[in-house]
Motif scaffolding. Sequence first.
Motif, PDB file in Angstrom:
ATOM      1  N   GLU A   1      -6.584 -12.597   1.578  1.00 61.17           N
ATOM      2  CA  GLU A   1      -7.001 -11.193   1.226  1.00 61.17           C
ATOM      3  C   GLU A   1      -5.563 -10.048   0.648  1.00 61.17           C
ATOM      4  O   GLU A   1      -5.466  -9.063  -0.010  1.00 61.17           O
ATOM      5  N   THR A   2      -3.995 -10.770   0.824  1.00 60.92           N
ATOM      6  CA  THR A   2      -2.579 -10.635   0.138  1.00 60.92           C
ATOM      7  C   THR A   2      -3.449 -10.463  -1.378  1.00 60.92           C
ATOM      8  O   THR A   2      -2.384  -9.614  -2.145  1.00 60.92           O
ATOM      9  N   GLN A   3      -3.692 -11.744  -2.026  1.00 62.31           N
ATOM     10  CA  GLN A   3      -3.124 -12.066  -3.151  1.00 62.31           C
ATOM     11  C   GLN A   3      -4.596 -10.887  -4.042  1.00 62.31           C
ATOM     12  O   GLN A   3      -4.644 -10.516  -5.026  1.00 62.31           O
TER      13      GLN A   3
ATOM     14  N   TYR B   1      -2.105  -7.599  -4.460  1.00 64.21           N
ATOM     15  CA  TYR B   1      -2.314  -8.130  -5.913  1.00 64.21           C
ATOM     16  C   TYR B   1      -2.568  -8.079  -6.729  1.00 64.21           C
ATOM     17  O   TYR B   1      -2.404  -6.918  -8.067  1.00 64.21           O
ATOM     18  N   GLN B   2      -4.111  -8.146  -6.883  1.00 63.62           N
ATOM     19  CA  GLN B   2      -5.064  -7.885  -8.238  1.00 63.62           C
ATOM     20  C   GLN B   2      -5.038  -6.555  -8.707  1.00 63.62           C
ATOM     21  O   GLN B   2      -5.451  -6.469  -9.682  1.00 63.62           O
ATOM     22  N   LYS B   3      -6.026  -6.193  -7.152  1.00 65.99           N
ATOM     23  CA  LYS B   3      -5.879  -4.529  -7.393  1.00 65.99           C
ATOM     24  C   LYS B   3      -4.632  -4.136  -8.086  1.00 65.99           C
ATOM     25  O   LYS B   3      -5.871  -3.557  -8.623  1.00 65.99           O
ATOM     26  N   LEU B   4      -3.768  -4.429  -7.275  1.00 66.22           N
ATOM     27  CA  LEU B   4      -2.534  -3.242  -8.681  1.00 66.22           C
ATOM     28  C   LEU B   4      -2.259  -3.680  -9.667  1.00 66.22           C
ATOM     29  O   LEU B   4      -1.840  -2.638 -10.287  1.00 66.22           O
ATOM     30  N   ILE B   5      -2.819  -5.180 -10.400  1.00 68.67           N
ATOM     31  CA  ILE B   5      -2.535  -5.361 -12.029  1.00 68.67           C
ATOM     32  C   ILE B   5      -3.641  -4.821 -12.504  1.00 68.67           C
ATOM     33  O   ILE B   5      -2.795  -4.074 -13.709  1.00 68.67           O
ATOM     34  N   ASP B   6      -4.726  -4.884 -11.825  1.00 72.67           N
ATOM     35  CA  ASP B   6      -5.959  -4.064 -12.786  1.00 72.67           C
ATOM     36  C   ASP B   6      -6.037  -2.593 -12.852  1.00 72.67           C
ATOM     37  O   ASP B   6      -6.231  -2.025 -13.502  1.00 72.67           O
ATOM     38  N   SER B   7      -5.155  -2.098 -11.762  1.00 69.89           N
ATOM     39  CA  SER B   7      -4.942  -1.066 -12.404  1.00 69.89           C
ATOM     40  C   SER B   7      -4.194   0.067 -12.680  1.00 69.89           C
ATOM     41  O   SER B   7      -3.979   0.905 -13.122  1.00 69.89           O
TER      42      SER B   7
ATOM     43  N   VAL C   1       7.533  -6.797  -3.936  1.00 71.69           N
ATOM     44  CA  VAL C   1       6.627  -6.738  -2.220  1.00 71.69           C
ATOM     45  C   VAL C   1       6.045  -8.501  -2.224  1.00 71.69           C
ATOM     46  O   VAL C   1       6.216  -9.086  -1.407  1.00 71.69           O
ATOM     47  N   TYR C   2       4.946  -7.840  -3.226  1.00 70.48           N
ATOM     48  CA  TYR C   2       4.455  -9.274  -3.179  1.00 70.48           C
ATOM     49  C   TYR C   2       4.974 -10.822  -3.734  1.00 70.48           C
ATOM     50  O   TYR C   2       4.888 -11.384  -3.158  1.00 70.48           O
ATOM     51  N   GLN C   3       5.475 -10.869  -4.561  1.00 68.99           N
ATOM     52  CA  GLN C   3       6.276 -11.945  -4.863  1.00 68.99           C
ATOM     53  C   GLN C   3       7.346 -12.173  -4.066  1.00 68.99           C
ATOM     54  O   GLN C   3       7.582 -13.462  -3.743  1.00 68.99           O
ATOM     55  N   ARG C   4       7.843 -11.472  -3.142  1.00 68.60           N
ATOM     56  CA  ARG C   4       9.360 -11.341  -2.200  1.00 68.60           C
ATOM     57  C   ARG C   4       8.269 -12.041  -0.743  1.00 68.60           C
ATOM     58  O   ARG C   4       8.282 -12.929  -0.159  1.00 68.60           O
TER      59      ARG C   4
ATOM     60  N   ILE D   1       1.112  -1.445   0.275  1.00 66.17           N
ATOM     61  CA  ILE D   1       0.004  -0.008   0.199  1.00 66.17           C
ATOM     62  C   ILE D   1       0.516   1.479  -0.436  1.00 66.17           C
ATOM     63  O   ILE D   1      -0.013   1.487  -0.690  1.00 66.17           O
ATOM     64  N   CYS D   2       1.525   1.423   0.901  1.00 63.18           N
ATOM     65  CA  CYS D   2       2.991   2.616   0.512  1.00 63.18           C
ATOM     66  C   CYS D   2       3.646   3.061  -0.939  1.00 63.18           C
ATOM     67  O   CYS D   2       3.928   3.583  -0.735  1.00 63.18           O
ATOM     68  N   GLN D   3       3.388   1.666  -1.216  1.00 65.10           N
ATOM     69  CA  GLN D   3       4.501   1.275  -2.032  1.00 65.10           C
ATOM     70  C   GLN D   3       3.808   2.301  -3.394  1.00 65.10           C
ATOM     71  O   GLN D   3       3.771   2.955  -3.819  1.00 65.10           O
ATOM     72  N   ALA D   4       2.228   1.921  -3.296  1.00 60.32           N
ATOM     73  CA  ALA D   4       1.316   2.490  -3.948  1.00 60.32           C
ATOM     74  C   ALA D   4       1.274   3.661  -3.995  1.00 60.32           C
ATOM     75  O   ALA D   4       0.618   4.830  -4.951  1.00 60.32           O
ATOM     76  N   GLN D   5       0.880   4.115  -2.449  1.00 59.61           N
ATOM     77  CA  GLN D   5       0.687   5.657  -2.419  1.00 59.61           C
ATOM     78  C   GLN D   5       1.656   6.649  -2.939  1.00 59.61           C
ATOM     79  O   GLN D   5       1.495   7.818  -3.451  1.00 59.61           O
ATOM     80  N   LEU D   6       2.851   6.098  -2.792  1.00 65.07           N
ATOM     81  CA  LEU D   6       4.142   6.967  -3.542  1.00 65.07           C
ATOM     82  C   LEU D   6       4.833   6.636  -4.601  1.00 65.07           C
ATOM     83  O   LEU D   6       5.580   7.250  -5.498  1.00 65.07           O
ATOM     84  N   GLY D   7       3.050   6.455  -5.708  1.00 64.26           N
ATOM     85  CA  GLY D   7       2.926   5.924  -7.181  1.00 64.26           C
ATOM     86  C   GLY D   7       4.619   4.655  -7.422  1.00 64.26           C
ATOM     87  O   GLY D   7       5.074   4.820  -8.726  1.00 64.26           O
ATOM     88  N   ARG D   8       4.662   3.824  -7.014  1.00 62.39           N
ATOM     89  CA  ARG D   8       6.344   2.322  -7.457  1.00 62.39           C
ATOM     90  C   ARG D   8       4.781   1.750  -7.328  1.00 62.39           C
ATOM     91  O   ARG D   8       5.636   0.547  -6.589  1.00 62.39           O
ATOM     92  N   ARG D   9       4.467   1.677  -8.980  1.00 64.89           N
ATOM     93  CA  ARG D   9       3.603   0.416  -8.950  1.00 64.89           C
ATOM     94  C   ARG D   9       4.086  -0.905  -8.829  1.00 64.89           C
ATOM     95  O   ARG D   9       3.774  -2.276  -7.926  1.00 64.89           O
TER      96      ARG D   9
END
Length: 332
Positions: free
Chosen positions: A320-322, A325-331, A301-304, A287-295
Amino acid sequence: MNSSLLENFCLVTEASEAFQTGQEPLGLARLAEALALSRAMGGPFYDLGGPAYLAPLYHRALEAGIEVELVQFMIRRYRFPPPDPATASDRWPWPVRIYTLGRFEIQCDGQPLRSTRKAQNKPLELIKLLCAFGGSSVHQSRVTDLLWPDALGDAADQALNTTLHRLRTLLKHDHSVRLEDRRLSLDPHWVWVDALAFDRIAHAPEQGDRKTLQAALNRYRGHFLEGETAAWALAFRERLRSHFLKLSERLGSLLEQEEDWPAALDCYHRVVEIEPAAESFYRRLMICQAQLGRRAEALAVYQRCRRVLLTHLGISPTAETQNLYQKLIDSE
């Protein structure tokens, strides 16, 4: 009294009065002037007040980073006890400092203790045991039952007395470990333990404050006595680990509320470095990485997280974690 000494005395007095009346900036300014003058005069002067008067001033100087080396020299030279061991600055030069979080190390008068002699194993085991039991008022029968389970009565007591003597000799300070009324304690005026300092802050009423939380977490460099498998070590390790995760979550939430995403990122990174399988903190990192625009970094991070959970626990990330992850991919 020469003019420099008189000026020094006046500055110390003004600093003390300023602190007593809540004028913190003025007190620190006068204290800095007094200590700079002491250094220019060739050293501090003990007879300007004595421990009860000067120790609180020196504590404030250490907290503020004022003439740290001079103040530490003064405290060591005259063996000043901290005004309040529970709240003393980490810069206070305790005669004995014990590190148990992430490593085991003992420092005596600022120098690491070096001893490879087999005869010192029992004294070191004794001090580890006292740390795990809170460092205060540990009944000697509890100690002898754990360290000398096959010894009986007087033999166990004699073994403890011999080991205690060796420990005090090793630490070079007879006052460091007390035995009173058949109870053992590490003297908090002489001995500082990182785990006990962390534990105290974890239970402090003001622990919700960002500064206090950060101060506590800075002490936690790893788990308590890693590698020690005795039950008494495992119990205290788990207690401190639980505090570490709760305080980290609390600090991270405060930082997110303040939208200080880089600081929150650092907080969560530190958690997964110490506790690699703490899955919920990987989600916070994403979430922090996404907020900083680092998709891309968020997806990494998910892969790690996936690799770590599979390696350490043999499981996959939770739904919940998956889903995150999917929301970030879809974004995209």
